[in-house]
Scaffold this active site. Structure first.
Site, PDB file in Angstrom:
ATOM      1  N   GLU A   1       6.317  -5.659  -9.056  1.00 62.58           N
ATOM      2  CA  GLU A   1       7.308  -6.015  -7.923  1.00 62.58           C
ATOM      3  C   GLU A   1       8.465  -5.235  -7.485  1.00 62.58           C
ATOM      4  OE1 GLU A   1       6.898  -8.448  -5.484  1.00 62.58           O
ATOM      5  OE2 GLU A   1       5.104  -9.283  -6.414  1.00 62.58           O
TER       6      GLU A   1
ATOM      7  N   TYR B   1      15.007 -11.951  -4.365  1.00 61.28           N
ATOM      8  CA  TYR B   1      13.758 -11.533  -4.417  1.00 61.28           C
ATOM      9  C   TYR B   1      13.122 -11.485  -5.494  1.00 61.28           C
ATOM     10  CZ  TYR B   1       9.189  -9.507  -3.390  1.00 61.28           C
ATOM     11  OH  TYR B   1       7.605  -9.475  -3.796  1.00 61.28           O
TER      12      TYR B   1
ATOM     13  N   ASP C   1      10.876 -11.471   1.158  1.00 61.29           N
ATOM     14  CA  ASP C   1      11.015  -9.978   1.372  1.00 61.29           C
ATOM     15  C   ASP C   1      10.989  -9.946   2.935  1.00 61.29           C
ATOM     16  OD1 ASP C   1       8.356 -10.609   1.740  1.00 61.29           O
ATOM     17  OD2 ASP C   1       7.705  -8.704   0.414  1.00 61.29           O
TER      18      ASP C   1
END
Ligand code: SF4
Length: 355
Positions: free
Chosen positions: A35, A118, A136
């Site tokens: 990520e 996030y 996002d």
């Protein structure tokens, strides 16, 4: 029984998602690495970095033990280097405070270096299946269209609004699937300029599609124009073909990475360099007192950062004067250079232009 938006989306995801390496694991560490790498970076670019990174640092403890230079070297070319530095700092925090395991509690995750809403949402939902939104750019676009939300997505308030939409839908499904399904829809179907509405699994739930305004959304105010700078880069080699390189400061843009020495130049110096002919030269002094003699500008190219645009004039140069022990630079052999983490524009000069 009529299926809900989240049920349809999750069902679509289960049979249509791309097979990506980080989707084959439930290891929170690997999900965190992927990520972090995927922020501002394309999937195809990330895949080889992901494998190399995990080969070198298979566990949080391995990453915590590493030298920062090793971490930056593996990251070389991926850009946004603060991500790598933050991973390294957070790995140490996780090792020291949480016995090497990423905390389960999102509030604790959020305290780790580099963990914004996030990354926290992505790790908490994908690794631990907790109902935490991971919003996002892709998710902002999808949800703006689904909910026909005309708020400006560059505003923090809008992000909160979108997180609220996501949270509401998460109540009736597996958060680990729902968040990934939203990301996948944004990456493969609900594209910025050409959304594939006719093939979209959630078309009937999409208010923007129903009202014919999908292409008008999301609303995004224009980013500020990038600041432009011209730098004269000194490509200086000695008679043993070693190149003069230096380490950047430990804060600010490209912190702690290596580079070729360079100075900011104005329009007059730029013009003077361009007019250099045979048997002519110009001397320049860097901030740490090294004097370079420039005989020719060999090439000029542009490198874009998020907020700055660098025009780089690469000059053939000689080191005329450097005080031993005082300068931040030194001559390095190609083998030594290979081991150092270089900032992208300088790597380009070394690898592409002068090989
Ligand atoms: Fe996006 Fe079109 Fe699907 Fe709406 S119908 S979510 S605009 S692809």
């Amino acid at each position: 029984m009529n299926e809900s938006f989240e049920q349809v989306l999750c069902r679509w995801y289960e049979s249509n998602h791309r097979k990506l390496p980080w989707r084959e694991t439930s290891d929170p560490y690997k999900i965190w690495i992927s990520e972090t790498m995927l922020q501002q970076t394309r999937v195809e670019t990330v895949i080889p970095y992901y494998f190399r990174f995990l080969e070198q640092f298979p566990t949080v403890q391995d990453l915590a033990k590493a030298d920062e230079q090793q971490v930056l070297k593996i990251w070389e070319g991926l850009g946004y280097y603060s991500r790598a530095r933050n991973l390294h700092v957070a790995a140490k925090e996780i090792t020291e405070k949480y016995c090497g395991k990423l905390p389960y509690d999102p509030k604790e995750l959020l305290k780790l270096k580099g963990f914004g809403p996030y990354t926290t949402g992505a790790v908490a939902s994908i690794a631990y299946n907790l109902p935490v939104p991971a919003v996002d750019g892709n998710v902002m676009r999808v949800m703006s269209r689904i909910e026909k939300c005309f708020s400006d997505i560059t505003r923090a308030k809008t992000k909160k609004e979108i997180e609220g939409f996501v949270r509401a839908h998460m109540k009736n499904c597996a958060p680990c699937i729902f968040n990934q399904a939203l990301m996948e829809l944004g990456a493969t179907v609900c594209l910025p300029k050409n959304p594939k509405c006719l093939d979209c699994p959630v078309q009937k739930f999409c208010q923007a599609y129903q009202d014919g305004c999908a292409l008008d959304l999301p609303i995004k105010s224009k980013a500020k124009a990038r600041k432009k700078e011209t730098h004269l880069v000194f490509y200086a080699r000695d008679h043993e073909k070693r190149t003069w390189v230096q380490k950047r400061p430990n804060t600010g843009l490209l912190a702690n990475l290596y580079e070729l020495p360079h100075i900011l130049v104005g329009s007059q110096e730029k013009e003077a360099c361009r007019r250099l002919k045979e048997d002519m030269f110009l001397d320049f002094q860097t901030e740490d007192g090294v004097v370079f003699r420039v005989s020719e500008v060999m090439l000029t190219f542009t490198h874009l950062f998020t907020h700055i645009e660098w025009e780089l004039m690469v000059a053939d140069a000689k080191v005329l004067h450097a005080l031993a022990g005082k300068s931040i630079g030194e001559f390095c052999t190609p083998a030594e250079i290979e081991k150092l983490p270089f900032a992208a524009p300088f790597l380009k000069i070394i690898n592409t232009v002068f090989v």
